[in-house]
Design a protein around this motif. Structure first.
Motif, mmCIF file in Angstrom:
data_model
loop_
_atom_site.group_PDB
_atom_site.id
_atom_site.type_symbol
_atom_site.label_atom_id
_atom_site.label_comp_id
_atom_site.label_asym_id
_atom_site.label_seq_id
_atom_site.Cartn_x
_atom_site.Cartn_y
_atom_site.Cartn_z
ATOM 1 N N ASP A 93 0.823 -1.212 0.000
ATOM 2 C CA ASP A 93 0.000 0.000 0.000
ATOM 3 C C ASP A 93 0.857 1.262 0.000
ATOM 4 O O ASP A 93 1.798 1.387 0.772
ATOM 5 C CB ASP A 93 -0.964 0.007 1.175
ATOM 6 C CG ASP A 93 -0.260 -0.055 2.518
ATOM 7 O OD1 ASP A 93 0.485 -1.014 2.759
ATOM 8 O OD2 ASP A 93 -0.457 0.876 3.334
ATOM 9 N N TYR A 94 0.502 2.191 -0.871
ATOM 10 C CA TYR A 94 1.264 3.421 -1.119
ATOM 11 C C TYR A 94 0.525 4.634 -0.580
ATOM 12 O O TYR A 94 -0.608 4.545 -0.115
ATOM 13 C CB TYR A 94 1.529 3.566 -2.620
ATOM 14 C CG TYR A 94 2.416 2.462 -3.159
ATOM 15 C CD1 TYR A 94 3.773 2.652 -3.354
ATOM 16 C CD2 TYR A 94 1.885 1.204 -3.445
ATOM 17 C CE1 TYR A 94 4.589 1.634 -3.825
ATOM 18 C CE2 TYR A 94 2.693 0.174 -3.914
ATOM 19 C CZ TYR A 94 4.038 0.395 -4.096
ATOM 20 O OH TYR A 94 4.855 -0.609 -4.552
ATOM 21 N N ARG A 95 1.157 5.799 -0.691
ATOM 22 C CA ARG A 95 0.571 7.048 -0.222
ATOM 23 C C ARG A 95 -0.146 7.810 -1.332
ATOM 24 O O ARG A 95 -0.782 8.829 -1.088
ATOM 25 C CB ARG A 95 1.653 7.922 0.407
ATOM 26 C CG ARG A 95 2.348 7.293 1.603
ATOM 27 C CD ARG A 95 1.369 6.979 2.728
ATOM 28 N NE ARG A 95 0.684 8.160 3.177
ATOM 29 C CZ ARG A 95 1.120 8.954 4.163
ATOM 30 N NH1 ARG A 95 2.240 8.663 4.797
ATOM 31 N NH2 ARG A 95 0.443 10.023 4.498
ATOM 32 N N HIS A 96 -0.014 7.345 -2.567
ATOM 33 C CA HIS A 96 -0.675 7.985 -3.705
ATOM 34 C C HIS A 96 -0.871 6.925 -4.781
ATOM 35 O O HIS A 96 0.011 6.102 -5.026
ATOM 36 C CB HIS A 96 0.184 9.139 -4.239
ATOM 37 C CG HIS A 96 -0.536 10.093 -5.134
ATOM 38 N ND1 HIS A 96 -0.971 9.762 -6.400
ATOM 39 C CD2 HIS A 96 -0.908 11.387 -4.949
ATOM 40 C CE1 HIS A 96 -1.561 10.809 -6.957
ATOM 41 N NE2 HIS A 96 -1.546 11.802 -6.090
ATOM 42 N N GLU A 97 -2.030 6.951 -5.432
ATOM 43 C CA GLU A 97 -2.320 5.956 -6.463
ATOM 44 C C GLU A 97 -1.336 6.029 -7.630
ATOM 45 O O GLU A 97 -1.012 5.008 -8.250
ATOM 46 C CB GLU A 97 -3.748 6.122 -6.991
ATOM 47 C CG GLU A 97 -4.825 5.699 -6.014
ATOM 48 C CD GLU A 97 -5.308 6.817 -5.111
ATOM 49 O OE1 GLU A 97 -6.287 6.614 -4.369
ATOM 50 O OE2 GLU A 97 -4.702 7.916 -5.153
ATOM 51 N N GLN A 98 -0.876 7.228 -7.945
ATOM 52 C CA GLN A 98 0.118 7.342 -9.017
ATOM 53 C C GLN A 98 1.338 6.487 -8.703
ATOM 54 O O GLN A 98 1.868 5.782 -9.566
ATOM 55 C CB GLN A 98 0.541 8.803 -9.189
ATOM 56 C CG GLN A 98 1.535 9.038 -10.302
ATOM 57 C CD GLN A 98 2.118 10.432 -10.258
ATOM 58 O OE1 GLN A 98 3.123 10.679 -9.605
ATOM 59 N NE2 GLN A 98 1.462 11.377 -10.947
ATOM 60 N N VAL A 132 9.663 2.687 4.421
ATOM 61 C CA VAL A 132 9.992 2.515 5.844
ATOM 62 C C VAL A 132 8.991 1.571 6.503
ATOM 63 O O VAL A 132 9.365 0.618 7.206
ATOM 64 C CB VAL A 132 10.015 3.879 6.562
ATOM 65 C CG1 VAL A 132 10.063 3.686 8.079
ATOM 66 C CG2 VAL A 132 11.208 4.709 6.098
ATOM 67 N N ARG A 133 7.713 1.834 6.298
ATOM 68 C CA ARG A 133 6.672 1.011 6.929
ATOM 69 C C ARG A 133 6.787 -0.459 6.539
ATOM 70 O O ARG A 133 6.595 -1.361 7.361
ATOM 71 C CB ARG A 133 5.282 1.515 6.535
ATOM 72 C CG ARG A 133 4.798 2.765 7.213
ATOM 73 C CD ARG A 133 3.358 3.069 6.844
ATOM 74 N NE ARG A 133 3.179 3.439 5.445
ATOM 75 C CZ ARG A 133 2.582 2.686 4.532
ATOM 76 N NH1 ARG A 133 2.093 1.502 4.861
ATOM 77 N NH2 ARG A 133 2.463 3.104 3.278
ATOM 78 N N LEU A 134 7.074 -0.692 5.259
ATOM 79 C CA LEU A 134 7.047 -2.047 4.728
ATOM 80 C C LEU A 134 8.429 -2.688 4.662
ATOM 81 O O LEU A 134 8.577 -3.783 4.122
ATOM 82 C CB LEU A 134 6.393 -2.045 3.349
ATOM 83 C CG LEU A 134 4.969 -1.471 3.312
ATOM 84 C CD1 LEU A 134 4.415 -1.489 1.899
ATOM 85 C CD2 LEU A 134 4.048 -2.244 4.250
ATOM 86 N N GLU A 135 9.431 -1.977 5.195
ATOM 87 C CA GLU A 135 10.802 -2.491 5.247
ATOM 88 C C GLU A 135 11.315 -2.881 3.860
ATOM 89 O O GLU A 135 11.681 -4.035 3.601
ATOM 90 C CB GLU A 135 10.906 -3.668 6.221
ATOM 91 C CG GLU A 135 10.603 -3.269 7.662
ATOM 92 C CD GLU A 135 10.899 -4.392 8.652
ATOM 93 O OE1 GLU A 135 10.886 -5.566 8.249
ATOM 94 O OE2 GLU A 135 11.138 -4.079 9.841
ATOM 95 N N ILE A 136 11.331 -1.894 2.973
ATOM 96 C CA ILE A 136 11.818 -2.093 1.605
ATOM 97 C C ILE A 136 13.021 -1.169 1.411
ATOM 98 O O ILE A 136 12.862 0.043 1.228
ATOM 99 C CB ILE A 136 10.710 -1.784 0.572
ATOM 100 C CG1 ILE A 136 9.484 -2.665 0.855
ATOM 101 C CG2 ILE A 136 11.230 -2.008 -0.843
ATOM 102 C CD1 ILE A 136 8.264 -2.294 0.059
#
Length: 541
Positions: A43-48, A445-449
């Motif tokens: 999950d991202y912060r913007h659909e783009q 950061v959230r997803l550890e990537i």
């Protein structure tokens, strides 16, 4: 089983590892299916950004990347990502949400005619009519994305269909084809090469989708012809190859008597064909029939997998070093430009010369090994760095493509790292480009990537500003601040470091990479740079 869960099951069957998304009520049933069948929901912060990441995933993995976005603003926010994939010929599936069919035309939340918006920039845009059609429509979507010229597909599934009960239907198999060159074309190209004294090959992104892509080095070796690469083809000959040239394309095209374009459009990057001298014999090999009619027709043209033609020629041709004199001539041009570039890149002045940053970044990446993916997200700094950075393999270089879209950096890095977790991923940002999707550092950061971002901080939209000043005598709307973007990344939970002295570039990169490896989080090295005339006059239209 529901429609949404069935979507997850089918994606898993097709080898999709990650679904790139930003949450929405219209599509959340798909997440349940993905979770049940082992597809990671990212999950991202913007659909783009979600669509950009899916684009990168497709380029790196070789199968269509998949994004899912909610209706209305969700789909509309993803349109730029779809357009970018369309121009870059990148296989992508965008699943869009839609209001329930029983509320169609009644003004439901986020209801919009998305299909009409997406049709001009996709290979297929369609709404699924009922839950039983999901397997058929998904198989057709994957086939369309990969068949012939790769590209994006938009498939819309209304909310009531996703939540409707469904039979536990198996995924349908899908297949795709790409035409191979005819024997007639192979023989004609062979004859043209035998007549030639100064041939040149330019390979483009379609090389990455060829069934002959693993043989490209052997093909080039057998032909003995100088090669230039662009787009996704960069890296297909490794870091170094005796027939690979980077610095002298204009001189080569101005003097060549035979030019073979292998999946390369005659667009702004080749001045619409004007860089190739009028007397040159032109061979155009492309999967897109429209491209073969654009700007300048070839003396030989065929709709085909470009490498299939070159492979056929290579089987029948013994170069016996017959182009050695021509290769040496190009090396003389190459050596002069390279020597001048590296001389400027050796400067120790402050603010740091942009070429110094490019050289040091290239040297640091070279020291790591073969398993590296480099993302370019910017204008002037990326254009300069392209002469120094040396991708090692197909998929080792990712840039937006001919649409020139900024903001792909962090999303591309995330999408690539998820597909190739054993590769180190670096992003070179312009400071302007960084601002578009900088908050995807939060996602990483959230997803550890982990990935390493490097910003060329020159406080301007330099590629435009450089053209403005001589044209108008002033610069308007092209100045930026020297912002501490490294502090932004730190605030989001990543590692940030600010560099002003050229001797600190490589040590800072080393600390950033060490942090990312150890903590599974992204890092940012923000490098204050000055000016260079290296790309003066390079703005394209």
């Amino acid at each position: 089983m529901t429609g949404g869960r069935l979507v997850g099951k089918i994606l898993a069957k097709y080898g999709v590892k990650n679904l790139h998304t930003l949450c929405g009520g219209h599509i959340m049933e798909i997440y349940e299916g993905c979770a049940d069948y082992g597809v990671r929901v990212v999950d991202y912060r913007h659909e783009q950004a979600a669509v950009f990441a899916a684009d990168a995933a497709g380029r790196v993995s070789g199968i269509p990347g998949v994004a899912a976005v909610t209706a209305g603003p969700g789909v509309m926010n993803g349109v730029t990502g779809v357009a970018n994939a369309w121009r870059a010929q990148s296989p992508l599936i965008l699943i869009g949400g839609q209001a329930p069919t029983f509320l169609r035309g009644k003004g439901a939340l986020q209801e919009l005619d998305h299909v009409s918006v997406l049709k001009p920039i996709t290979k297929w845009a369609v709404q699924v009519p009922d839950v039983s059609s999901i397997p058929d429509y998904l198989s057709r979507a994957f086939r369309a994305a990969m068949d012939g010229v790769p590209g994006p597909v938009y498939i819309e599934i209304p909310m009531d269909i996703l939540f409707s009960p469904s039979e536990d239907i198996s995924a349908l198999e899908y297949s795709f084809t790409r035409p191979r060159a005819s024997e007639k074309t192979v023989q004609e190209i062979l004859s043209a090469i035998r007549r030639s004294q100064k041939p040149v090959i330019i390979m483009g992104s379609q090389i990455a989708w060829s069934s002959f892509k693993d043989k490209v080095k052997d093909i080039v070796d057998k032909l003995g012809i100088p090669v230039f690469l662009n787009g996704l083809a960069r890296g297909c000959l490794g870091k170094e190859h005796p027939l690979l040239f980077r610095f002298c394309r204009k001189q080569a095209l101005a003097n060549a008597d035979l030019v073979i374009l292998a999946g390369v459009p005659l667009d702004f990057r080749l001045d619409y064909g004007r860089q190739i001298r009028d007397e040159a014999f032109l061979v155009r090999l492309d999967l897109d029939p429209e491209e073969l009619r654009r700007n300048r027709e070839g003396n030989i043209s065929e709709v085909c997998d470009p490498l299939s033609a070159l492979a056929g020629v290579a089987e029948r041709f013994d170069n016996s070093n017959r182009f050695e004199k021509w290769v040496d001539e190009l090396k003389s041009y190459e050596d002069v430009r390279r020597r001048n570039s590296y001389q400027e890149a050796s400067q120790d002045k402050i603010p740091i010369n942009p070429l110094r940053l490019c050289r040091d970044l290239a040297d640091f990446i070279d020291s790591i090994g073969e398993k590296v993916i480099i993302v370019g997200d910017g204008g002037d700094i990326v254009g300069s760095a392209a002469y120094f950075l040396k991708p090692t393999h197909l998929g080792g270089w990712l840039d937006p493509g001919p649409l020139g879209t900024l903001g792909v950096g962090a999303p591309f890095a995330i999408g690539a790292k998820l597909e190739k977790p054993d590769h180190e991923v670096f992003v070179l940002f312009g400071d302007g480009a960084f601002g578009f999707n900088a908050f995807e550092y939060d996602t990483a950061v959230r997803l550890e990537i982990p990935f390493v971002g490097v910003i060329g901080l020159d406080g301007a939209w330099t590629q435009i500003k450089r053209a403005q000043v001589p044209m108008y005598g002033r610069a308007i709307a092209t100045d930026l601040a020297y912002t501490r973007y490294d502090k932004v990344v730190e605030a989001l939970g990543g590692y940030g470091e600010y560099v002003e002295n050229p001797s600190d570039i490589i040590p800072a990169l080393s600390r950033a990479l060490e942090f990312s490896r150890k903590n599974k989080k992204p890092s940012c090295v923000n490098v204050r740079i000055g000016e260079t005339e290296f790309r003066k006059g390079s703005i394209s239209m």
